[in-house]
Motif scaffolding. Structure first.
Motif, PDB file in Angstrom:
ATOM      1  N   ASP A 116      -4.324   3.499  -3.016  1.00 32.36           N
ATOM      2  CA  ASP A 116      -4.499   3.937  -4.394  1.00 32.36           C
ATOM      3  C   ASP A 116      -5.855   3.450  -4.868  1.00 32.36           C
ATOM      4  OD1 ASP A 116      -1.108   3.074  -4.884  1.00 32.36           O
ATOM      5  OD2 ASP A 116      -1.950   5.093  -4.756  1.00 32.36           O
ATOM      6  N   PRO A 117      -6.630   4.307  -5.519  1.00 30.86           N
ATOM      7  CA  PRO A 117      -7.966   3.861  -5.907  1.00 30.86           C
ATOM      8  C   PRO A 117      -7.880   2.682  -6.877  1.00 30.86           C
ATOM      9  CG  PRO A 117      -7.443   5.992  -6.888  1.00 30.86           C
ATOM     10  CD  PRO A 117      -6.342   5.677  -5.948  1.00 30.86           C
ATOM     11  N   GLY A 118      -8.669   1.672  -6.641  1.00 26.62           N
ATOM     12  CA  GLY A 118      -8.600   0.530  -7.534  1.00 26.62           C
ATOM     13  C   GLY A 118      -9.005  -0.744  -6.835  1.00 26.62           C
TER      14      GLY A 118
ATOM     15  N   SER B  43       0.817  -1.214   0.000  1.00 29.94           N
ATOM     16  CA  SER B  43       0.000   0.000   0.000  1.00 29.94           C
ATOM     17  C   SER B  43       0.848   1.260   0.000  1.00 29.94           C
ATOM     18  CB  SER B  43      -0.922  -0.036   1.218  1.00 29.94           C
ATOM     19  OG  SER B  43      -1.203   1.254   1.649  1.00 29.94           O
ATOM     20  N   ARG B  44       0.259   2.334  -0.390  1.00 26.86           N
ATOM     21  CA  ARG B  44       0.957   3.615  -0.460  1.00 26.86           C
ATOM     22  C   ARG B  44       1.318   4.107   0.926  1.00 26.86           C
ATOM     23  NH1 ARG B  44      -2.290   8.137  -3.569  1.00 26.86           N
ATOM     24  NH2 ARG B  44      -2.915   8.593  -1.459  1.00 26.86           N
ATOM     25  N   LEU B  45       0.467   3.816   1.899  1.00 26.99           N
ATOM     26  CA  LEU B  45       0.696   4.268   3.266  1.00 26.99           C
ATOM     27  C   LEU B  45       1.828   3.505   3.930  1.00 26.99           C
ATOM     28  CD1 LEU B  45      -2.342   4.926   5.596  1.00 26.99           C
ATOM     29  CD2 LEU B  45      -0.471   6.417   5.037  1.00 26.99           C
TER      30      LEU B  45
ATOM     31  N   PHE C 285      -6.151  -1.016 -13.532  1.00 25.37           N
ATOM     32  CA  PHE C 285      -5.478  -0.636 -12.291  1.00 25.37           C
ATOM     33  C   PHE C 285      -6.018   0.736 -11.927  1.00 25.37           C
ATOM     34  CE2 PHE C 285      -2.532  -4.045 -12.044  1.00 25.37           C
ATOM     35  CZ  PHE C 285      -2.182  -4.379 -13.350  1.00 25.37           C
ATOM     36  N   GLY C 286      -7.012   0.756 -11.059  1.00 24.88           N
ATOM     37  CA  GLY C 286      -7.643   2.036 -10.738  1.00 24.88           C
ATOM     38  C   GLY C 286      -8.341   2.536 -11.993  1.00 24.88           C
TER      39      GLY C 286
ATOM     40  N   VAL D 105      -7.880   2.845   5.409  1.00 23.29           N
ATOM     41  CA  VAL D 105      -7.428   1.917   4.368  1.00 23.29           C
ATOM     42  C   VAL D 105      -8.095   2.282   3.046  1.00 23.29           C
ATOM     43  CG1 VAL D 105      -7.541  -0.466   3.548  1.00 23.29           C
ATOM     44  CG2 VAL D 105      -6.928   0.002   5.902  1.00 23.29           C
ATOM     45  N   ARG D 106      -9.363   2.624   3.107  1.00 23.85           N
ATOM     46  CA  ARG D 106     -10.107   2.979   1.897  1.00 23.85           C
ATOM     47  C   ARG D 106      -9.627   4.284   1.297  1.00 23.85           C
ATOM     48  NH1 ARG D 106     -14.830   0.158   0.919  1.00 23.85           N
ATOM     49  NH2 ARG D 106     -15.395   1.780  -0.568  1.00 23.85           N
TER      50      ARG D 106
END
Lengths: 237, 218, 235
Positions: B130-132, A163-165, C12-13, B125-126
């Motif tokens: 990254d959206p997807g 994840s990005r976080l 992807f998104g 988390v949501r």
């Protein structure tokens, strides 16, 4: 048909590989042990350690340092697989995703128990803990506590590495979920340490311990099973 | 449909407020402050219902991989957190005059606080992923873990703070109070339904817009 | 051994990597996956390797989803631009580990190392290897279990001419074995001509060219790929 090894064989191979790597690099255990020492130092200035404090805040200090150190260590769970995209090799191999979870979880348990055993003498030192056989039940609490942390920590570590976080996400997820286990670890440790109070009749297994050990066992079993089932969903790209 | 719901909700809320202030008798020990109870308890129940819906949505998303279940889970979590926040807000408001302190680490409040933290983490988390599809998967996993954890939290907090229990375990309510409570439950039920509907519509439109934007860029 | 990609979409998104791809690959097919960056080549390869799943559509190997079937994944060998090797272990340890995953004994390690001229590096830490050595070891790792399908994702990246040549030769040997199929993703189309007997060009997540190829003429192959990619510029 091809002779594809079973899930336990794969888990054993993966675990062995991780332990071999750790033996060479020592890049997980040492920082965690050092971290516990530093946290103890901080606690010393935050509270008065030693003397009567042992019975009141000892268990809390012990387990909060372990939990913080474990967050530290959990971050590294999938580090070896991120380098050189080794995770791709494992996912493309005929290895069940569950085997990867088992191996990483057992690895985390071993590292956590290792840290706990290595740092217990430090606690004993700062808290003036009298050594004795009454401390043996601590091993059970260490094992089950570590299993509880590792069961859910391994799942979230797999998420956090994608994840990005990243680093921030892991503690935010793990800490709230761990609270029931933490409560039982602290309580159980409290009862064990209380058995060593000078002047008290030594009880090897205080009765209250059974309830908390039971809770830890339940937590570890429920969450390892759940995490094992959900692991597929987080490990793939 | 939404308009009808809005009308029903307005009537239900009016009835609820009326019942709370006019129909329900003044409680003997606590006085008028006790009237918060009706909203406090209804909120707690609404939050619990929403958290169950998060679990449901998460499981259904993982099984079907349909975006609508992900949206459903996300909206339920938002509402759950909202109602929990209200419980945590109204609790101290009630506690101060009655127990003398704003906060005590007693089982129900503590459990609500931890559950609140759990679902705030879920919302993080949501929003920070990254959206997807991957974030949707991760959120679903967290949604399931959080809900499974709730009974464990409840049990172990009760064990931990058994002596701190300030909420009475079982309350004998006057029939008028019982009726008021039920009316409030109903009103909050309508509120949850309407809010979910509105938010789900919003999310669905946003998803449609997003899909259009993607297609035109190709 | 059939690889099937059936109306596959992958998002992807908001980015669409694949937008409706159909592909069937049988035995003895050596396929070049060409296309500009972002065309979807690597994504397609990763779907076939079971590393990820489609957003829509189906990907099957031998009729089964590679993500679910360990039996089918046994038949795959993956070679990438990343080495997929553990830097802290020795060459022999890496191979022994992967051999174990595939249910093979440790006795296979010696011959595998000899095959790629790394016998005297058996006990050396992989982290200290040169790029060329790492890729040779990676090839050994990918082919330990004699896979029926070789998935090659830009394996020549970062290799100097000599190392690339060595890798080419060894790859050629493997791919010429009976019943073996391969999918090669590479920007080095000229070199690829000698490996492949089919060329698939991707553009914007779709297949725009799918033709057999039966010469070693790299320049012509490059021209064909350029032609299909240039159409994008003029659209």
């Amino acid at each position: 048909m091809n002779d594809v090894p079973g899930i336990w064989t794969h888990a054993r191979l993966l675990l062995r590989k991780d332990l071999m790597t750790e033996w060479r690099t020592k890049e997980r255990l040492s920082p965690m042990v050092f971290f516990v020492l530093l946290v103890l130092l901080v606690y010393n200035f935050a509270f008065e350690l030693g003397g009567a404090a042992l019975w009141e805040i000892g268990p809390g200090v012990l387990w909060s340092s372990f939990v913080f150190a474990s967050l530290f260590g959990l971050q590294r769970t999938f580090a070896a697989e991120s380098t050189n995209d080794c995770l791709d090799a494992l996912l493309a191999a005929p290895v069940e995703r569950g085997a990867l979870y088992l191996a990483k979880m057992m690895g985390n348990v071993l590292f956590l128990v290792g840290v706990q055993l290595l740092t217990l003498p430090l606690f004993g030192l700062f808290f003036n803990l009298t050594p004795g056989l009454y401390l043996l039940p601590l091993l059970v609490v260490f094992l089950l506590g570590s299993a509880s942390v590792a069961s859910i920590g391994t799942l979230f570590a797999a998420m956090a590495s994608h994840s990005r976080l990243r680093e921030f996400l892991l503690p935010l997820l793990v800490l709230p979920v761990l609270i029931p286990a933490l409560i039982s670890c602290v309580a159980a440790t409290g009862f064990i340490l209380a058995a060593g109070i000078p002047g008290r009749a030594v009880q090897f297994w205080p009765e209250e311990l059974t309830l908390h050990v039971g809770m830890l066992a339940l937590f570890a079993v429920v969450f390892s099973t759940l995490a094992w089932m959900l692991f597929d969903f987080v490990i793939e790209e | 449909m939404t308009r009808i719901l809005a009308v029903i909700l307005s009537l239900a809320m009016l009835a609820a407020v009326g019942a709370v202030f006019l129909h329900a008798p003044t409680e003997v020990q606590m006085g008028d402050v006790q009237r918060i109870f009706y909203f406090h308890v209804s909120s707690a129940l609404s939050a619990a219902a929403c958290y169950f819906l998060v679990f449901l949505g998460s499981v259904l998303y993982l099984r079907t991989r349909k975006d609508r279940w992900d949206r459903f889970a996300g909206v339920s979590a938002e509402l759950g957190v909202l109602f929990s926040a209200f419980v945590l807000f109204s609790g101290p408001l009630w506690a101060r005059p009655i127990w003398g302190v704003f906060w005590r680490w007693e089982p129900r409040l503590t459990t609500m606080l931890i559950t609140f933290a759990l679902y705030v983490a879920y919302l993080m988390v949501r929003s920070y992923g990254d959206p997807g599809e991957r974030t949707q998967r991760f959120a679903a996993v967290v949604g399931i873990v959080a809900f499974v954890n709730v009974p464990l939290v409840h049990y172990s907090i009760n064990m931990w703070a058994a002596d701190q229990q300030l909420h009475p375990p079982k309350v004998e309510l006057d029939p008028a109070m019982q009726q008021t409570k039920l009316i409030c439950y109903l009103a909050f039920g309508c509120l949850v339904t309407l809010l979910m509907r509105l938010r789900l519509n919003q999310e669905r439109q946003a998803a449609r817009l997003q899909a259009l934007a993607t297609t035109t860029h190709q | 051994m059939q690889l099937c990609v059936d109306n596959v979409h992958k998002r992807f998104g908001s980015t669409v990597a694949l937008a409706g791809v159909d592909l069937d690959v049988g035995a003895d097919t050596h396929l070049l996956l060409a296309g500009a960056n972002g065309a979807g080549k690597t994504t397609l390869l990763r779907l076939l390797a079971g590393l990820t799943g489609p957003s829509d559509g189906r990907v099957t190997i031998g009729g089964e989803d590679p993500r679910r079937s360990t039996q089918q994944r046994w038949r795959l060998g993956l070679l990438s631009h990343q080495t997929l090797l553990y830097d802290d272990l020795s060459a022999a340890e890496n191979l022994r580990f992967f051999a174990g995953l595939y249910g093979l004994g440790a006795d296979i390690v010696g011959p595998a190392l000899a095959d790629v001229d790394l016998t005297d590096q058996a006990a050396a830490r992989v982290g200290g290897f040169s790029r060329g050595m790492k890729q040779r070891l990676a090839l050994a790792r990918a082919t330990l279990h004699a896979p029926e399908v070789l998935l090659l994702d830009e394996p020549f990246t970062g290799l100097d001419r000599r190392s690339a040549g060595t890798l080419s030769t060894r790859l050629l040997m493997r791919t010429r074995e009976a019943g073996v199929s391969s999918l090669l993703v590479t920007h080095n189309v000229v070199e690829a001509a000698q490996f492949v007997n089919r060329v698939v060009v991707l553009r914007g997540g779709r297949i725009v060219c799918d033709e057999p190829w039966n010469t070693d003429d790299g320049e012509r192959l490059q021209a064909l790929c350029d032609h299909h990619q240039e159409l994008a510029v003029h659209e």
